[in-house]
Scaffold this active site. Sequence first.
Site, PDB file in Angstrom:
ATOM      1  CG  MET A   7      -1.724  -1.313   1.300  1.00 33.14           C
ATOM      2  SD  MET A   7      -2.825  -1.372   2.705  1.00 33.14           S
ATOM      3  CE  MET A   7      -1.663  -1.508   4.062  1.00 33.14           C
ATOM      4  CG  ASP A   8       4.785   3.070  -2.114  1.00 31.99           C
ATOM      5  OD1 ASP A   8       5.671   2.940  -2.984  1.00 31.99           O
ATOM      6  OD2 ASP A   8       4.869   3.891  -1.178  1.00 31.99           O
ATOM      7  N   GLY A   9       2.190   5.056  -1.165  1.00 34.77           N
ATOM      8  CA  GLY A   9       1.712   6.333  -1.684  1.00 34.77           C
ATOM      9  C   GLY A   9       0.909   7.168  -0.711  1.00 34.77           C
TER      10      GLY A   9
ATOM     11  CB  SER B 137       3.168   4.787  -5.551  1.00 38.64           C
ATOM     12  OG  SER B 137       2.226   5.028  -4.562  1.00 38.64           O
TER      13      SER B 137
END
Lengths: 254, 283
Positions: free
Chosen positions: B41-43, B229
């Site tokens: 869960m990047d960003g 991302s």
Amino acid sequence: MGFRVVQFVWSGVTHIASLGLQLLWHFLHLIVNMWYSMFSIICMIESYLISAGALKSYKSLYLGKIRHLAIVVDSEDACQTSKIVELLQWLDIVGIRNVCLYDSDGVMKKSKGAILQKLNSLKLSEEADVNDTLHDQDHMTIEFASYVDGKEAVTKAANLIFVEYLKQQNSGGHCDGHIFTESHMTEALHAIGCKGPEPDLLLVYGPVRCHLGFPAWRIRYTEIVHMGPLNAMRYGSLVKAIYMFMMVHQNYGT
Amino acid sequence: METNRGTELDGIFEKFVMFLRKCAFQVLSVGPIPTHIAFIMDGNRRYSKKQNLVEGAGHRVGFSALMSLLMYCYELGVKYVTIYAFSIDNFRRRPEEVQSVMDLMQEKIEGLIEKESIVNRYGVRVYFVGNLKLLSDPVRLAAERAMAATAKNSKAVLSICVAYTSTNEIMHAVQESCKEKWDEITMLGAGEAGYDLIGLKGNLIKLADIEKHMYMAVAPDPDILIRTSGETRLSNFLLWQSAYCYLYSPSVLWPEIGFRHFFWAILNYQQNHLYLDKKRKQS
């Protein structure tokens, strides 16, 4: 009688609905295929422009960030030695000096001799021996890896660590925190011959973006880029992948 | 009166959207559905900066996005979902940021145990995967309570990787394998003869021993690993389990991920499923 008619009609409706769903599904995938075909054509044009030097931003590549580059090839394509040699030539032109060639079945490992022979005739490479340090920066260091250098290597290293653990338990039983640490695992892997460093960039030449079992211990922060099938490899795409890597900034989790 | 009508219309609209979503999933279900989806869960921080939000707000919006994605996964029939909530490397962030994320995690973990929570609605068993000893007591205890409270759920599994890295997981599995073999040797009364056992049998620790002690032994290997991302690295997540996993990196920031991204990801998976299945079987 009425019930049978209802059953028959319902069966017909569900059958038609099922066919309708399948048709929609195939239509969706047709759109996906068309999208990727268009994208492929754009990438091909861009690649030719990069190769021709028309795109100025790709002309100067700063390679300081790439100390080590890995190439993952689908084992079914890995027997195409001439393609592998051509790829290595391109890497040499770009200026990459340390390469790891990986395919899960070890096909390239088995054809190591043939690959190095072709490269040596082009005076491009020299495989670093275990005890040798290459001083000649004009030559490329090539490592060959396969699936056995991944999970199986960790298992062998685990057994080395177990021997140390046994010694410790037999001599007193106090567990030294040094034994079960990541750096100790790295040392154990080196002891069994798996000394390859962590690649900065991993290029996948295959139909799907997947690392196909590249040694897990070595790809913690490696950028993994999909290049498409080996048969469709292009010099311009390689340059673009390296250029994009130069733009990446990593926090390493912080 | 008008507020009631507004709420009623919202309710009808929501049900209509859910109906459309179910129709879309019916179409997708003609093809193969992944058994296990993993998410990085990047960003969240980039989203906060982009929207000029206060620090930590991005993670809260990210949590709502996670709830929506979990709902889509379970509605589609994905049995295993794994999320990379907090890496061991993330402990090196500023202490205030780490504390803010820990507080959010504790709050949301406690929310999971509530009756109307998504995990109870879909019969999801929750595992907290990682070196939980690195967590503060309140967070670790909340995680243990959530695992106990959902232990009887059996329709799906949610593995929340917290205080996790792949290399730490591998090392932990090796440690547990060593301890297990030592216990076997001492039970047999072999003691120092353990050396002889190794000499006679070769390697005592097998690959299967290590794999059964992995934190992620609660789930099969993932079919698709989605990192938002646009970043192309795995950041020490599921390195051991992702050998034949489709790696997908959409450029959308995690808090902005929605149904269309999820739908497109599944379509991509279906395009590549046959090849990966073939490779997995050959290995």
